[in-house]
Design a protein around this motif. Sequence first.
Motif, short mmCIF file in Angstrom:
data_model
loop_
_atom_site.label_atom_id
_atom_site.label_comp_id
_atom_site.label_asym_id
_atom_site.label_seq_id
_atom_site.Cartn_x
_atom_site.Cartn_y
_atom_site.Cartn_z
N ILE A 283 0.73 -1.20 -0.07
CA ILE A 283 0.03 -0.07 0.04
C ILE A 283 1.00 1.27 -0.13
O ILE A 283 0.91 2.09 -0.90
CB ILE A 283 -1.06 -0.08 1.26
N PHE A 284 1.89 1.30 1.07
CA PHE A 284 2.48 2.72 1.09
C PHE A 284 3.61 2.76 0.11
O PHE A 284 4.11 3.78 -0.07
CB PHE A 284 2.95 2.64 2.45
N GLY A 285 3.97 1.50 -0.64
CA GLY A 285 4.94 1.57 -1.78
C GLY A 285 4.38 2.34 -2.81
O GLY A 285 4.95 3.11 -3.32
N ALA A 286 3.06 1.98 -3.17
CA ALA A 286 2.17 2.57 -4.39
C ALA A 286 2.36 3.92 -4.09
O ALA A 286 2.40 4.69 -4.97
CB ALA A 286 1.17 1.77 -4.60
N LEU A 287 1.73 4.33 -2.75
CA LEU A 287 1.43 5.87 -2.53
C LEU A 287 2.75 6.54 -2.55
O LEU A 287 2.76 7.57 -2.94
CB LEU A 287 1.02 5.91 -1.07
N SER A 288 3.78 6.16 -1.97
CA SER A 288 5.09 6.86 -2.13
C SER A 288 5.85 6.87 -3.60
O SER A 288 6.11 7.80 -3.94
CB SER A 288 6.29 6.00 -1.36
N ASP A 289 5.40 5.84 -4.61
CA ASP A 289 5.78 5.81 -5.79
C ASP A 289 4.78 6.94 -6.69
O ASP A 289 5.32 7.67 -7.39
CB ASP A 289 5.44 4.74 -6.52
#
Length: 412
Positions: A283-289
Motif C-alpha cells: 500500500i505505502f509503496g504504491a502511495l510513495s511511488d
Amino acid sequence: MPVLVMKFGGTSVATLDRIKRAAKRVGVEVAKGYDVIVIVSAMAGKTNELVGWVNETSPMFDAREYDAVVSSGENVTAGLMALTLQEMDIPARSWQGWQVPVKTTSSHSAARIEEIPSDNIMGRFAQGMKVAVVAGFQGVSPEGRITTLGRGGSDTTAVAFAAAFNAERCDIYTDVDGVYTTDPRICEKARKLDKIAFEEMLELASLGAKVLQTRSVELAMRYKVRLRVLSSFEEQSDEAGTLVCDEDEIMESNVVAGVAHSRDEAKLTLLSVADRPGIAATIFGALSDAGVNVDMIVQNISEEGRTDMTFSCPTDQVKRAEKALAEAKTGGVLNFSEVVADTDVCKVSVVGIGMRSHTGVAAKMFKVLSQEGINIKVITTSEIKISVLIDRKYMELAVQALHDAFELDKAA
Ligand code: ADP
Ligand code: ASP
Ligand code: MG
C-alpha cells in the motif's frame, strides 16, 4: 566584513512601498558594517497565483515545468529589491538561484539544497558590492534545470546561505513579530516566545506552524546557524523577535511549548484489505511511488484475515492517492473493497521537550478535547509531541482550548 543574511517573506515585499521599507532595514545593517545577503520571497499571493495557473493548465503537471513557472515570482522581487537599494546608493546586485549557483537535487517541487559555492558572491563583496539580493525558493538541478524547494522554501534558502557564508546571523523578517505559542491569527492569547529550542521549532514547523519551513530549522540545527524570526513592520532592536537556539540556552520552559495546526488534511481508509505480511509495504509503496506524503497510519483490528487500514495525507494529494490505489487494485497487487476518503479533517498537535520527563500530557489533551465535544479520529505520538486528527470545523476551538488548558499564555 561579517556577513548577515536577511530574508523577507511575501507580505514584507508585497508592494513597492514595502520593498522600500525592507530595503531601509537592509540599509541599517549595511551602515553597521555588514555585507548583507538578502533573500526574497515572491510578492504575497504571487506563488499561489502561479500554482493555480499550472494546475488549471495541467492537473497532473510535469514538475519540471511547475518549477519553471512557480520560481518566477522570486525573480521579480529580487530585481526590484536590487533596484531599490541602488536608488538608495547602496551597491547591490540580484542573483537567481542558477547564477549563484544554488545546487539542488533534481526532485522538482521539493528539491533539497546540496551545495552553495560562496566564491561568486564573496568575490563581488571584495570588489565593494554591499548587498547580494538572492531569489529565494529556487535552485538548479544537476541536469541544469530550475528547481524549487517546496512551499515556504525561501526560509530554507536563507538558512542555507547563512551556513554557506558563515553568517553572523540569519534574520527572517515576516508579518508577525516572532514565534508564538500558537498561530496568533487563530488564538488571541498566543504569547510571543523570546527563545525556542531547535527541536521544538522543528516539530511545530513540521506539524503545520508555517512561520518557518521545516527544512530551514533542520539546517539551522545542523549547521548551528543563529536563526531569528522578527517583524518587518516594526522598528527592530538587536534583541527583537524570537531566537531559535539550542535547548541549553533556554533557562525555563513550559512542559508544552506550543500548539500547532495543519488545516488541509485528509483521512483515507482502505476497507477490507488482506491482513498478511507485505500488505503495508504494498500500500505505502504504491502511495510513495505516486508522490503521496503519508503522515499518520493506523491499522485496525482484523477479522477473518481482513483488516481496515487508515492513513492521512494533504487534501490536495487525495486524487493522486486514490488513483495509485485503484491502479494497484486493477494491477492485481492489492485487494480491498473500497477507499473511503474524509477530506474535512485537520491535525492539531501539542509540542514540548518537557514531555520527555513529564507524564500526563496526552491524558490532559484528550480530556480537554472531550470536554469540548470533539471526537478524535486518529492519534500519533513521539517523544515530544502528540497529534490528533479531528473534524476541521473544530480546529480553532481545539487550538484555543488546548492553549488555555496548558496555560501557554503564561511564561514558565
Ligand atoms: P512569510 O510570507 O513571511 O514567509 P508565512 O505566512 O510563511 O510568512 O509565515 C508567517 C505566518 O505563520 C504568520 O502570519 C502566522 O499566521 C503563521 N504562524 C503559524 N504558527 C505560528 C506560530 N507558532 N508563531 C508565529 N506565526 C505562526
Ligand atoms: N514564494 C514561495 C511560497 O510562497 C516561497 C516562500 O515564500 O518561502 O511558497
Ligand atoms: Mg513562509
